[in-house]
Design an enzyme around this catalytic site. Structure first.
Site, PDB file in Angstrom:
ATOM      1  N   ASP A 119       0.815  -1.214   0.000  1.00 51.26           N
ATOM      2  CA  ASP A 119       0.000   0.000   0.000  1.00 51.26           C
ATOM      3  C   ASP A 119       0.853   1.271   0.000  1.00 51.26           C
ATOM      4  O   ASP A 119       2.071   1.216   0.167  1.00 51.26           O
ATOM      5  CB  ASP A 119      -0.948   0.004   1.224  1.00 51.26           C
ATOM      6  CG  ASP A 119      -0.270  -0.491   2.496  1.00 51.26           C
ATOM      7  OD1 ASP A 119       0.962  -0.474   2.557  1.00 51.26           O
ATOM      8  OD2 ASP A 119      -0.987  -0.890   3.434  1.00 51.26           O
TER       9      ASP A 119
ATOM     10  N   HIS B 255      -7.068  -5.274  10.343  1.00 51.98           N
ATOM     11  CA  HIS B 255      -6.973  -5.074   8.893  1.00 51.98           C
ATOM     12  C   HIS B 255      -5.661  -5.595   8.320  1.00 51.98           C
ATOM     13  O   HIS B 255      -4.656  -5.666   9.011  1.00 51.98           O
ATOM     14  CB  HIS B 255      -7.231  -3.607   8.496  1.00 51.98           C
ATOM     15  CG  HIS B 255      -6.138  -2.649   8.850  1.00 51.98           C
ATOM     16  ND1 HIS B 255      -6.345  -1.529   9.625  1.00 51.98           N
ATOM     17  CD2 HIS B 255      -4.832  -2.596   8.499  1.00 51.98           C
ATOM     18  CE1 HIS B 255      -5.228  -0.843   9.735  1.00 51.98           C
ATOM     19  NE2 HIS B 255      -4.298  -1.470   9.067  1.00 51.98           N
TER      20      HIS B 255
ATOM     21  N   GLU C 228      -9.624  -1.833   5.556  1.00 54.37           N
ATOM     22  CA  GLU C 228     -10.260  -1.507   6.826  1.00 54.37           C
ATOM     23  C   GLU C 228     -11.525  -2.342   7.016  1.00 54.37           C
ATOM     24  O   GLU C 228     -12.048  -2.937   6.066  1.00 54.37           O
ATOM     25  CB  GLU C 228     -10.612  -0.012   6.835  1.00 54.37           C
ATOM     26  CG  GLU C 228      -9.398   0.917   6.726  1.00 54.37           C
ATOM     27  CD  GLU C 228      -8.597   1.039   8.021  1.00 54.37           C
ATOM     28  OE1 GLU C 228      -8.581   0.097   8.822  1.00 54.37           O
ATOM     29  OE2 GLU C 228      -7.977   2.095   8.226  1.00 54.37           O
TER      30      GLU C 228
ATOM     31  N   ASP D  74      -7.249  -3.172  14.369  1.00 49.84           N
ATOM     32  CA  ASP D  74      -8.642  -3.552  14.097  1.00 49.84           C
ATOM     33  C   ASP D  74      -8.713  -4.761  13.157  1.00 49.84           C
ATOM     34  O   ASP D  74      -9.743  -5.021  12.538  1.00 49.84           O
ATOM     35  CB  ASP D  74      -9.422  -2.356  13.512  1.00 49.84           C
ATOM     36  CG  ASP D  74      -8.784  -1.800  12.245  1.00 49.84           C
ATOM     37  OD1 ASP D  74      -7.820  -2.422  11.737  1.00 49.84           O
ATOM     38  OD2 ASP D  74      -9.241  -0.746  11.751  1.00 49.84           O
TER      39      ASP D  74
END
Ligand code: GLP
Length: 265
Positions: free
Chosen positions: A70, A141, A146, A139
């Site tokens: 990313d 990811h 997300e 979280d």
């Protein structure tokens, strides 16, 4: 899915670096090895090991093509917080990789859709990713997929959650408002298409997510739980990250992976 639990992050990193180096070394010189790579603090120990092994001629990147996961939108390659800059500083400048073989999404691309499409095409043109190394957000990811991301998603633009911006603010002088609000990221499906996925997880801050990913069902709210559907997935973690797992789960994986852990480092 395999879960390899080490006493601490350092040993987890050394084991993972050696595991990947063995794969690269045994791949054969005649065909190149396509490696997916992450940024973040989780892979830093692995990258240090890669550099050490490369210096000692125990691992070469001459035959390796890389694709990063990313990149932040709006940060140029020379921005110290861009993921390209991170990769050059923490790995690529210190090993024998040919710069032509490094692929990182361009966060400054005018046509982001085209950039993402070309990235998927470039991966396919290299024959797909042999091994995707990754970390995990608090979280759950993977890359920047997300919660709520499609588990079939491919490379695209994603808006970052407040939790992710807060977590990454440490790289931006502690100010979440300085963290870009969007990124280009490979999709969950892109990661799932890799022939093998290896994830490094450490610390109590990841414990809640690790529990969801390992013990609960496949769920788009914890995108890394996709690994339950992958034919060859390995999560390498430290003891701290196992804090929320059931005692029985920890005992099971420690038992079944005893030889792998002992033969490591
Ligand atoms: C970012 C990256 C992820 C990384 C995550 C965790 O969201 N896009 O690839 O896994 O941060 O980072 P860290 O390893 O610093 O905890």
């Amino acid at each position: 899915m395999r879960l390899i639990i080490h006493p601490d992050h350092e040993r987890a990193s050394r084991w993972t670096a050696r595991y990947i180096a063995d794969k690269i070394n045994s791949h054969g010189r005649d065909k190149h090895f396509v490696l997916g790579l992450p940024t973040g603090s989780s892979p830093l120990g692995i990258y240090r090991e890669f550099i050490r092994m490369n210096g000692e001629k125990k691992l070469s990147f001459a035959n390796v093509r890389t694709f990063n996961m990313d990149e932040y939108i709006g940060l140029s390659a020379d921005h110290p917080q861009s993921y390209r800059y991170f990769m050059m500083e923490n790995l690529f400048n210190h090993v024998d990789i040919d710069p032509k073989h490094i692929h990182i999404l361009d966060g400054m691309a005018k046509d982001t859709e085209k950039e993402c499409r070309l990235y998927e095409e470039a991966i396919a043109a290299e024959g797909g990713i042999e091994l995707f190394l990754g970390g995990m957000g608090s979280d759950g990811h993977i890359a920047f997929n997300e919660p709520g991301s499609s588990l079939n998603s491919r490379t695209r633009i994603k808006t970052l959650t407040s939790e992710t911006k807060a977590a990454n603010a440490r790289f931006f002088g502690g100010d979440p408002s300085k963290v870009p609000s969007a990124a280009l990221t490979v999709g969950v499906g892109t990661v799932m298409s890799a022939r093998e996925v290896v994830i490094i997880v450490s610390g109590r801050g990841k414990a809640r997510a690790l529990k969801a990913v390992v013990e609960d069902g496949v769920n788009h709210m914890w995108t890394l739980s996709c690994l339950q559907m992958h034919p060859k997935a390995v999560i390498v973690c430290d003891e701290d990250a196992t804090e929320e797992l059931k005692v029985g789960t920890v005992r099971y994986f420690k038992d079944i992976e005893k030889d792998a852990i002992e033969s490591g480092v």
